[in-house]
Design an enzyme around this catalytic site. Structure first.
Site, PDB file in Angstrom:
ATOM      1  N   GLU A  35      -0.650  -9.302  -0.838  1.00  0.00           N
ATOM      2  CA  GLU A  35      -2.080  -9.573  -0.604  1.00  0.00           C
ATOM      3  C   GLU A  35      -2.857  -9.581  -1.923  1.00  0.00           C
ATOM      4  O   GLU A  35      -3.755 -10.400  -2.119  1.00  0.00           O
ATOM      5  CB  GLU A  35      -2.656  -8.515   0.355  1.00  0.00           C
ATOM      6  CG  GLU A  35      -2.085  -8.656   1.758  1.00  0.00           C
ATOM      7  CD  GLU A  35      -2.519  -7.525   2.679  1.00  0.00           C
ATOM      8  OE1 GLU A  35      -2.120  -6.366   2.437  1.00  0.00           O
ATOM      9  OE2 GLU A  35      -3.269  -7.795   3.623  1.00  0.00           O
TER      10      GLU A  35
ATOM     11  N   GLU B 184       4.222  -5.497   7.343  1.00  0.00           N
ATOM     12  CA  GLU B 184       3.393  -4.558   8.108  1.00  0.00           C
ATOM     13  C   GLU B 184       3.847  -4.336   9.538  1.00  0.00           C
ATOM     14  O   GLU B 184       3.821  -3.209  10.032  1.00  0.00           O
ATOM     15  CB  GLU B 184       1.916  -5.022   8.099  1.00  0.00           C
ATOM     16  CG  GLU B 184       1.191  -4.788   6.792  1.00  0.00           C
ATOM     17  CD  GLU B 184       1.410  -5.894   5.776  1.00  0.00           C
ATOM     18  OE1 GLU B 184       2.226  -6.810   6.041  1.00  0.00           O
ATOM     19  OE2 GLU B 184       0.775  -5.855   4.709  1.00  0.00           O
TER      20      GLU B 184
ATOM     21  N   GLY C 190       0.500  -5.013   0.764  1.00  0.00           N
ATOM     22  CA  GLY C 190      -0.692  -5.037  -0.095  1.00  0.00           C
ATOM     23  C   GLY C 190      -0.421  -5.686  -1.451  1.00  0.00           C
ATOM     24  O   GLY C 190      -1.345  -6.216  -2.081  1.00  0.00           O
TER      25      GLY C 190
ATOM     26  N   ALA D  85       0.868  -1.178   0.000  1.00  0.00           N
ATOM     27  CA  ALA D  85       0.000   0.000   0.000  1.00  0.00           C
ATOM     28  C   ALA D  85       0.904   1.226   0.000  1.00  0.00           C
ATOM     29  O   ALA D  85       2.059   1.145   0.440  1.00  0.00           O
ATOM     30  CB  ALA D  85      -0.870  -0.016   1.251  1.00  0.00           C
TER      31      ALA D  85
END
Ligand code: DAK
Length: 259
Positions: free
Chosen positions: A114, A134, A111, A66
């Site tokens: 993911e 993270e 992300g 992200a």
């Protein structure tokens, strides 16, 4: 539909989506999520679409997570909302009627890992690196990573990778079951298209239902065995199943119409 942060290229019955923010190693920002959402909403259950490949622009990253610069401005409420929005989009990918393949051409972190895990199949270049960093940022995965990593590689190794934030390379990812194939860099998309070509000859309704049945296994509210016999019966009544059997008897390729 914006073609800036997401390049959309149609090839035969497939779409190749290239996340295009190379200056930020294709990090997922709000705009990328918005166009991904628009795309998967527009083509959901459009059986003329036989498959999707998602990749990253350049040769360094699939998606490096992200966008850290963007999410650092969020508070608890907007953060939870964004996490839910991202999860919903990744569910749309996971529940898409046709195969979605991640062509992982470099870093797939946070992300990005993911997103790759929400796809049905992963093809990695030898330069791919996977990780969930993270906790290094004082966070947990926000887009389903804590759940899908366990689904793919099991509890022990998933816990280790989540807590240590160690990256795994493409060959390690193959051994762990995190990716389906490892290919030379530059061949990730072509290899993905070869897989799609194989699947696109099959009954489109059956392909859709197979994807949803696999998903049902991991859905705590679903009974996958029940879904299987229901889907089996439904498909038996379809024109495609009749065509499949007839084509076998007549020794020819079936012509499926998704009916
Ligand atoms: N976001 C924004 N920019 C990024 C970025 C990212 N995730 N990753 C890289 N960049 C930018 C760098 O800032 C740099 O920009 P400039 O400084 O040139 O302007 C450029 O891309 C090139 O990166 P590097 O110079 O760092 O390149 P290196 O080869 O040295 O290193 C690297 C490559 C991938 C190891 C390194 O860039 C890196 O560690 N990147 C960050 C990886 C990471 O921690 N990703 C975030 C994972 S956490 C949430 C929901 C979900 C999440 C968060 C919140 N809510 C709903 C609120 C999920 C979070 C994550 O994904």
């Amino acid at each position: 539909m914006s073609d800036n942060v997401l390049n959309i290229k149609k090839e035969e019955n497939y779409y190749i989506l290239t996340i295009n923010r190379p200056h930020a190693l294709n990090a997922l920002n709000h705009e990328v999520f918005t166009v991904l959402d628009q795309f998967f909403t527009q083509y959901y259950r459009d059986y003329s679409v036989k498959g999707i490949v998602i990749t990253g622009s350049g040769d360094k990253a699939f998606v490096a997570g992200a966008d850290i610069k963007e999410f650092s401005t969020l508070d608890a409420v907007s953060g939870a909302q964004l996490s839910k929005k991202g999860q919903d989009i990744f569910f749309k990918i996971e529940r898409f009627h046709a195969p979605v393949i991640a062509a992982v051409n470099g870093f797939a972190l946070g992300g990005g890992c993911e997103l790759a895990m929400a796809c049905h199949i992963r093809v990695a270049g030898t330069n791919a690196r996977f990780g969930q960093p993270e906790v290094k940022l004082g966070l947990v995965p926000g887009y389903g990573g804590s759940q899908r990593l366990i689904q793919l590689i099991g509890k022990g190794k998933a816990t280790e990778l989540l807590l240590t934030t160690d990256m795994v390379n493409a060959h390690e990812a193959l051994e762990l079951g995190l990716v389906n194939y490892v290919v030379e860099p530059g061949n990730e998309v072509s290899n993905s298209l070869e897989i799609l070509a194989k699947i696109s000859e099959k009954g489109p309704l059956a392909v859709d239902k197979c994807i949803q049945l696999v998903n049902a296994y991991f859905d705590k509210g679903a009974d996958g065995f029940k879904n299987e016999y229901t889907d089996f019966g439904e498909l038996l009544g379809s024109q495609d199943a009749k065509e499949g059997a007839l084509a076998f008897v007549e020794k020819r390729k079936p012509v499926f119409t998704a009916k």
